[in-house]
Design a protein around this motif. Sequence first.
Motif, PDB file in Angstrom:
ATOM      1  N   GLU A  88       0.903  -1.180  -0.059  1.00  0.00           N
ATOM      2  CA  GLU A  88       0.077  -0.089   0.071  1.00  0.00           C
ATOM      3  C   GLU A  88       0.586   1.199   0.074  1.00  0.00           C
ATOM      4  O   GLU A  88       0.529   2.377  -0.680  1.00  0.00           O
ATOM      5  N   GLU A  89       2.087   1.245   0.805  1.00  0.00           N
ATOM      6  CA  GLU A  89       2.975   2.332   0.772  1.00  0.00           C
ATOM      7  C   GLU A  89       3.501   2.581  -0.600  1.00  0.00           C
ATOM      8  O   GLU A  89       3.641   3.870  -1.067  1.00  0.00           O
ATOM      9  N   VAL A  90       4.088   1.560  -1.308  1.00  0.00           N
ATOM     10  CA  VAL A  90       4.496   1.576  -2.619  1.00  0.00           C
ATOM     11  C   VAL A  90       3.385   2.196  -3.630  1.00  0.00           C
ATOM     12  O   VAL A  90       3.799   3.055  -4.242  1.00  0.00           O
ATOM     13  N   ASN A  91       2.250   1.745  -3.537  1.00  0.00           N
ATOM     14  CA  ASN A  91       1.019   2.284  -4.322  1.00  0.00           C
ATOM     15  C   ASN A  91       0.944   3.730  -4.198  1.00  0.00           C
ATOM     16  O   ASN A  91       0.591   4.579  -5.094  1.00  0.00           O
ATOM     17  N   ARG A  92       0.612   4.180  -2.814  1.00  0.00           N
ATOM     18  CA  ARG A  92       0.704   5.411  -2.495  1.00  0.00           C
ATOM     19  C   ARG A  92       1.506   6.349  -3.049  1.00  0.00           C
ATOM     20  O   ARG A  92       1.379   7.503  -3.520  1.00  0.00           O
ATOM     21  N   ALA A  93       2.918   5.950  -2.810  1.00  0.00           N
ATOM     22  CA  ALA A  93       4.122   6.798  -3.238  1.00  0.00           C
ATOM     23  C   ALA A  93       4.159   7.085  -5.059  1.00  0.00           C
ATOM     24  O   ALA A  93       4.225   8.012  -5.470  1.00  0.00           O
ATOM     25  N   LEU A  94       3.416   5.929  -5.574  1.00  0.00           N
ATOM     26  CA  LEU A  94       3.386   5.861  -6.874  1.00  0.00           C
ATOM     27  C   LEU A  94       2.356   6.731  -7.551  1.00  0.00           C
ATOM     28  O   LEU A  94       2.499   7.496  -8.601  1.00  0.00           O
ATOM     29  N   ALA A  95       1.260   6.691  -6.795  1.00  0.00           N
ATOM     30  CA  ALA A  95       0.195   7.566  -7.037  1.00  0.00           C
ATOM     31  C   ALA A  95       0.329   9.231  -6.858  1.00  0.00           C
ATOM     32  O   ALA A  95       0.031   9.820  -7.695  1.00  0.00           O
ATOM     33  N   ALA A  96       1.085   9.278  -5.777  1.00  0.00           N
ATOM     34  CA  ALA A  96       1.466  10.626  -5.568  1.00  0.00           C
ATOM     35  C   ALA A  96       2.687  11.151  -6.576  1.00  0.00           C
ATOM     36  O   ALA A  96       2.412  12.339  -7.041  1.00  0.00           O
ATOM     37  N   SER A  97       3.642  10.371  -7.205  1.00  0.00           N
ATOM     38  CA  SER A  97       4.259  10.637  -8.150  1.00  0.00           C
ATOM     39  C   SER A  97       3.721  11.047  -9.423  1.00  0.00           C
ATOM     40  O   SER A  97       3.773  11.877 -10.121  1.00  0.00           O
ATOM     41  N   ARG A  98       2.691  10.195  -9.680  1.00  0.00           N
ATOM     42  CA  ARG A  98       1.929  10.311 -11.006  1.00  0.00           C
ATOM     43  C   ARG A  98       1.021  11.729 -10.877  1.00  0.00           C
ATOM     44  O   ARG A  98       0.953  12.488 -11.756  1.00  0.00           O
ATOM     45  N   MET A  99       0.707  11.938  -9.713  1.00  0.00           N
ATOM     46  CA  MET A  99      -0.258  13.302  -9.568  1.00  0.00           C
ATOM     47  C   MET A  99       0.753  14.303  -9.556  1.00  0.00           C
ATOM     48  O   MET A  99       0.317  15.362 -10.505  1.00  0.00           O
ATOM     49  N   ALA A 100       1.723  14.426  -9.156  1.00  0.00           N
ATOM     50  CA  ALA A 100       2.520  15.327  -9.293  1.00  0.00           C
ATOM     51  C   ALA A 100       3.179  15.533 -10.601  1.00  0.00           C
ATOM     52  O   ALA A 100       3.375  16.703 -11.055  1.00  0.00           O
ATOM     53  N   ALA A 101       3.245  14.543 -11.387  1.00  0.00           N
ATOM     54  CA  ALA A 101       3.912  14.743 -12.482  1.00  0.00           C
ATOM     55  C   ALA A 101       2.587  15.109 -13.808  1.00  0.00           C
ATOM     56  O   ALA A 101       2.872  16.024 -14.629  1.00  0.00           O
ATOM     57  N   LEU A 102       1.490  14.566 -13.296  1.00  0.00           N
ATOM     58  CA  LEU A 102       0.251  15.383 -14.174  1.00  0.00           C
ATOM     59  C   LEU A 102       0.166  16.853 -13.486  1.00  0.00           C
ATOM     60  O   LEU A 102      -0.259  17.610 -14.714  1.00  0.00           O
ATOM     61  N   ASP A 103       0.040  17.116 -12.641  1.00  0.00           N
ATOM     62  CA  ASP A 103       0.174  18.730 -12.061  1.00  0.00           C
ATOM     63  C   ASP A 103       1.069  19.354 -12.871  1.00  0.00           C
ATOM     64  O   ASP A 103       0.742  20.509 -13.345  1.00  0.00           O
ATOM     65  N   ALA A 104       2.354  19.006 -12.779  1.00  0.00           N
ATOM     66  CA  ALA A 104       3.496  19.889 -13.492  1.00  0.00           C
ATOM     67  C   ALA A 104       3.125  19.939 -15.083  1.00  0.00           C
ATOM     68  O   ALA A 104       3.475  20.845 -15.329  1.00  0.00           O
ATOM     69  N   ALA A 105       2.804  18.730 -15.508  1.00  0.00           N
ATOM     70  CA  ALA A 105       2.443  18.926 -16.799  1.00  0.00           C
ATOM     71  C   ALA A 105       1.356  19.896 -17.013  1.00  0.00           C
ATOM     72  O   ALA A 105       1.442  20.663 -18.094  1.00  0.00           O
ATOM     73  N   SER A 106       0.340  19.778 -16.390  1.00  0.00           N
ATOM     74  CA  SER A 106      -1.011  20.638 -16.604  1.00  0.00           C
ATOM     75  C   SER A 106      -0.520  22.207 -16.530  1.00  0.00           C
ATOM     76  O   SER A 106      -1.056  23.178 -17.256  1.00  0.00           O
TER      77      SER A 106
END
Length: 117
Positions: A9-27
Amino acid sequence: ARHAAWKAEEVNRALAASRMAALDAASQALERVTDDPPYLDGFSAGVDAQRNRSTPSCSDLAGARFESGEQRPPTDRRGSSSAERAFQRGFRDGQLLAWGTRVARAVEGCFVPVPGR
């Protein structure tokens, strides 16, 4: 078993946070796009600069940051004129958009199953 589930769950949370940060930066990069020709030239060059970069491995994606994948603009475009500054802004935004979308896509294949679910 609880520890393994927690770890997944921790790994998945960290991956989800990275995805959101990357999408926010792209946006955010997309919000800065202008129709200024030097900016657009830089934007295109920035996307091209990131095109051949490798995607971080799953183990590196959880903490991936753009700064580690950023390249400097071409030497002949690093001046201080307004056109060169526009090119540099576009170059960074183009890289950021390409990096963010690549990271967001790559994360999808890295989520781990949570034991017991």
